[in-house]
Design a protein around this motif. Structure first.
Motif, PDB file in Angstrom:
ATOM      1  N   HIS A  47       0.826  -1.212   0.000  1.00 13.07           N
ATOM      2  CA  HIS A  47       0.000   0.000   0.000  1.00 13.07           C
ATOM      3  C   HIS A  47       0.861   1.262   0.000  1.00 13.07           C
ATOM      4  O   HIS A  47       0.370   2.367  -0.311  1.00 13.07           O
ATOM      5  N   ALA A  48       2.144   1.097   0.363  1.00 19.22           N
ATOM      6  CA  ALA A  48       3.007   2.287   0.396  1.00 19.22           C
ATOM      7  C   ALA A  48       4.453   1.897   0.145  1.00 19.22           C
ATOM      8  O   ALA A  48       4.873   0.768   0.451  1.00 19.22           O
ATOM      9  N   LEU A  49       5.199   2.841  -0.443  1.00 21.99           N
ATOM     10  CA  LEU A  49       6.640   2.691  -0.690  1.00 21.99           C
ATOM     11  C   LEU A  49       7.369   3.760   0.106  1.00 21.99           C
ATOM     12  O   LEU A  49       6.923   4.930   0.149  1.00 21.99           O
ATOM     13  N   PHE A  50       8.513   3.406   0.695  1.00 21.26           N
ATOM     14  CA  PHE A  50       9.281   4.343   1.535  1.00 21.26           C
ATOM     15  C   PHE A  50      10.755   4.178   1.200  1.00 21.26           C
ATOM     16  O   PHE A  50      11.307   3.072   1.289  1.00 21.26           O
ATOM     17  N   GLY A  51      11.384   5.269   0.755  1.00 16.51           N
ATOM     18  CA  GLY A  51      12.819   5.174   0.459  1.00 16.51           C
ATOM     19  C   GLY A  51      13.261   6.363  -0.364  1.00 16.51           C
ATOM     20  O   GLY A  51      12.535   7.360  -0.478  1.00 16.51           O
ATOM     21  N   ALA A  52      14.456   6.254  -0.971  1.00 16.27           N
ATOM     22  CA  ALA A  52      14.972   7.383  -1.755  1.00 16.27           C
ATOM     23  C   ALA A  52      15.677   6.861  -2.997  1.00 16.27           C
ATOM     24  O   ALA A  52      16.429   5.889  -2.914  1.00 16.27           O
ATOM     25  N   GLY A  53      15.377   7.505  -4.113  1.00 23.28           N
ATOM     26  CA  GLY A  53      16.151   7.277  -5.333  1.00 23.28           C
ATOM     27  C   GLY A  53      15.592   6.257  -6.288  1.00 23.28           C
ATOM     28  O   GLY A  53      15.936   6.273  -7.464  1.00 23.28           O
ATOM     29  N   MET A  54      14.703   5.359  -5.832  1.00 23.40           N
ATOM     30  CA  MET A  54      14.183   4.325  -6.755  1.00 23.40           C
ATOM     31  C   MET A  54      13.273   4.966  -7.798  1.00 23.40           C
ATOM     32  O   MET A  54      12.440   5.815  -7.457  1.00 23.40           O
ATOM     33  N   LYS A  55      13.450   4.554  -9.063  1.00 22.98           N
ATOM     34  CA  LYS A  55      12.612   5.101 -10.129  1.00 22.98           C
ATOM     35  C   LYS A  55      11.199   4.552  -9.984  1.00 22.98           C
ATOM     36  O   LYS A  55      10.990   3.338 -10.047  1.00 22.98           O
ATOM     37  N   VAL A  56      10.260   5.423  -9.701  1.00 27.26           N
ATOM     38  CA  VAL A  56       8.850   5.024  -9.548  1.00 27.26           C
ATOM     39  C   VAL A  56       8.109   5.502 -10.785  1.00 27.26           C
ATOM     40  O   VAL A  56       7.701   6.659 -10.887  1.00 27.26           O
ATOM     41  N   ASP A  57       8.021   4.581 -11.771  1.00 23.37           N
ATOM     42  CA  ASP A  57       7.435   4.938 -13.073  1.00 23.37           C
ATOM     43  C   ASP A  57       6.344   3.930 -13.434  1.00 23.37           C
ATOM     44  O   ASP A  57       5.953   3.095 -12.604  1.00 23.37           O
ATOM     45  N   LYS A  58       5.883   3.989 -14.672  1.00 26.11           N
ATOM     46  CA  LYS A  58       4.765   3.126 -15.103  1.00 26.11           C
ATOM     47  C   LYS A  58       5.098   1.659 -14.894  1.00 26.11           C
ATOM     48  O   LYS A  58       4.276   0.885 -14.381  1.00 26.11           O
ATOM     49  N   ASP A  59       6.314   1.266 -15.302  1.00 25.59           N
ATOM     50  CA  ASP A  59       6.717  -0.138 -15.155  1.00 25.59           C
ATOM     51  C   ASP A  59       6.576  -0.605 -13.714  1.00 25.59           C
ATOM     52  O   ASP A  59       6.009  -1.659 -13.430  1.00 25.59           O
ATOM     53  N   LEU A  60       7.081   0.197 -12.785  1.00 25.15           N
ATOM     54  CA  LEU A  60       7.011  -0.235 -11.381  1.00 25.15           C
ATOM     55  C   LEU A  60       5.569  -0.173 -10.870  1.00 25.15           C
ATOM     56  O   LEU A  60       5.074  -1.089 -10.213  1.00 25.15           O
ATOM     57  N   LEU A  61       4.870   0.905 -11.220  1.00 26.68           N
ATOM     58  CA  LEU A  61       3.505   1.083 -10.695  1.00 26.68           C
ATOM     59  C   LEU A  61       2.552   0.033 -11.231  1.00 26.68           C
ATOM     60  O   LEU A  61       1.600  -0.376 -10.566  1.00 26.68           O
ATOM     61  N   ASP A  62       2.815  -0.458 -12.437  1.00 27.24           N
ATOM     62  CA  ASP A  62       1.982  -1.546 -12.975  1.00 27.24           C
ATOM     63  C   ASP A  62       2.113  -2.806 -12.125  1.00 27.24           C
ATOM     64  O   ASP A  62       1.235  -3.673 -12.136  1.00 27.24           O
ATOM     65  N   LYS A  63       3.199  -2.927 -11.373  1.00 23.41           N
ATOM     66  CA  LYS A  63       3.413  -4.099 -10.503  1.00 23.41           C
ATOM     67  C   LYS A  63       2.853  -3.869  -9.093  1.00 23.41           C
ATOM     68  O   LYS A  63       2.998  -4.721  -8.223  1.00 23.41           O
ATOM     69  N   ALA A  64       2.278  -2.645  -8.875  1.00 23.65           N
ATOM     70  CA  ALA A  64       1.838  -2.295  -7.504  1.00 23.65           C
ATOM     71  C   ALA A  64       0.406  -1.780  -7.530  1.00 23.65           C
ATOM     72  O   ALA A  64       0.148  -0.601  -7.295  1.00 23.65           O
ATOM     73  N   PRO A  65      -0.560  -2.650  -7.835  1.00 26.18           N
ATOM     74  CA  PRO A  65      -1.950  -2.210  -8.045  1.00 26.18           C
ATOM     75  C   PRO A  65      -2.641  -1.652  -6.803  1.00 26.18           C
ATOM     76  O   PRO A  65      -3.649  -0.972  -6.928  1.00 26.18           O
ATOM     77  N   ASN A  66      -2.060  -1.913  -5.627  1.00 27.17           N
ATOM     78  CA  ASN A  66      -2.726  -1.454  -4.399  1.00 27.17           C
ATOM     79  C   ASN A  66      -2.039  -0.246  -3.753  1.00 27.17           C
ATOM     80  O   ASN A  66      -2.402   0.157  -2.653  1.00 27.17           O
ATOM     81  N   LEU A  67      -1.069   0.334  -4.488  1.00 28.45           N
ATOM     82  CA  LEU A  67      -0.278   1.415  -3.890  1.00 28.45           C
ATOM     83  C   LEU A  67      -1.109   2.677  -3.684  1.00 28.45           C
ATOM     84  O   LEU A  67      -1.866   3.074  -4.570  1.00 28.45           O
ATOM     85  N   LYS A  68      -0.967   3.261  -2.491  1.00 30.18           N
ATOM     86  CA  LYS A  68      -1.712   4.489  -2.174  1.00 30.18           C
ATOM     87  C   LYS A  68      -0.772   5.672  -1.894  1.00 30.18           C
ATOM     88  O   LYS A  68      -1.140   6.830  -2.080  1.00 30.18           O
TER      89      LYS A  68
END
Ligand code: 8YV
Length: 322
Positions: A47-68
């Motif tokens: 539901h959440a990501l916490f950190g620094a520097g990781m590329k948070v783009d379409k590719d990653l978000l497509d793998k995280a359908p519940n992210l808020k």
């Protein structure tokens, strides 16, 4: 059922404890090829990501359908695809306001080190080369009462202006997307076009965030506008500077010297030509790297994440859910 948070960058126990009060925390001190599969497995129901520097783009978000919520433990957020976050109604936050003073300290330390050739002279003494009075060719240049040109007058830029005006009696000129009336009132900062700033400043200090508009903002033409006695320091993102142009400007002495804490590719490769230059001081992206400040950043990022998961909009919000 507690919301699931993935922490993908090393952080402090106090930060983890704060998150664990309300969340199930999956903790990776870092993510690389050795644990990427596990990271992506957890991402599926995070539901959440916490950190620094990781590329948070379409590719990653497509793998995280519940992210808020995506909570960046950094003030910079060039690693986030804001359009993709917005269209998916995902809140993104950063740690603005928690590192301004520390980064400003670092930038002044870098400016002083470059101006007074502190790194070079430290080695001069340690190598036993100090035999007599220091010859003029090893002298540095004054910082006090000179003109500092700050590119990017946000929180960090303002903290730099404070040090310059009150601490070193410097004239402050700045270039920014918009006027900063507080800096103009408090530090007598004068708004300039980028071109005029580069021509007038003795010290050019880049704190512009990396965006599509600022990528390679400082290149051959800009270094060519600077004084030959000018000193350039960069503390925002390496990609705001054309590194090949910086190399040529220093090698061919179009500017006197430079100091950089950030690079187009980090860590910078040991064989990189920039590292051969005697008139360049380099730091390993340590702008905010004090234990006090990194803990404060982590706690702020955790508080923002929890507020976001509870439906709130923290003051550190970058992308507000629809
Ligand atoms: C990062 C930075 O926080 O805040 C930023 O934008 O570049 C740094 O302070 C650090 O590199 C990640 O921990």
């Amino acid at each position: 059922m507690k919301p699931k948070v993935i922490v993908y960058r090393k952080t402090y126990d106090q930060v983890l404890e704060l998150l664990r009060e309300q969340c199930e925390v999956i903790y990776f001190e870092s993510v690389d090829s050795s644990n990427q599969t596990a990271f992506y497995d957890h991402l599926k129901d995070a539901h959440a990501l916490f950190g620094a520097g990781m590329k948070v783009d379409k590719d990653l978000l497509d793998k995280a359908p519940n992210l808020k919520v995506v909570s960046n433990v950094s003030v910079g957020y060039d690693n986030l695809d804001l359009a993709e976050l917005r269209v998916r109604d995902i809140l993104a936050t950063n740690t603005k306001g928690s590192l301004d003073e520390t980064v400003a300290d670092t930038m002044f330390g870098l400016m002083l080190t470059v101006a007074r050739r502190i790194s070079e002279l430290d080695q001069f003494v340690k190598k036993g080369e100090w035999k007599a009075n220091i010859p003029e060719e090893l002298f540095g240049v004054d910082v006090h009462h000179k003109t500092i040109g700050i590119i990017g007058m946000g929180g960090i830029g303002s903290a730099i202006a404070k040090r310059a005006y009150h601490g070193f009696g410097m004239r402050v000129i700045y270039h920014n997307r918009s006027r900063n009336s507080d800096a103009e009132e408090l530090y007598k900062a004068e708004y300039q076009t980028l071109e005029d700033l580069l021509k007038e400043a003795d010290f050019v200090c880049n704190m512009a965030p990396l965006t599509a508009q600022t990528e390679k903002l400082i290149g051959e033409r800009e270094f060519g506008l600077m004084k030959k006695s000018g000193i350039f320091v960069n503390g925002s993102r390496g990609a705001v500077v054309d590194e090949e142009a910086l190399y040529r400007a220093l090698k061919e002495k179009h500017i006197l010297a430079a100091g950089i804490d950030v690079y187009q590719v980090e860590p910078i490769h040991a064989e990189h030509p920039l590292l051969t230059l005697p008139n360049l001081v380099t730091l390993p992206h340590i702008g905010s790297a004090t234990a006090e400040t990194r803990l404060a950043m982590g706690l702020l990022a955790a508080e923002s994440l929890l507020e976001g998961l509870n439906g709130g909009v923290p003051g550190t919000a970058i992308v507000v859910s629809q």
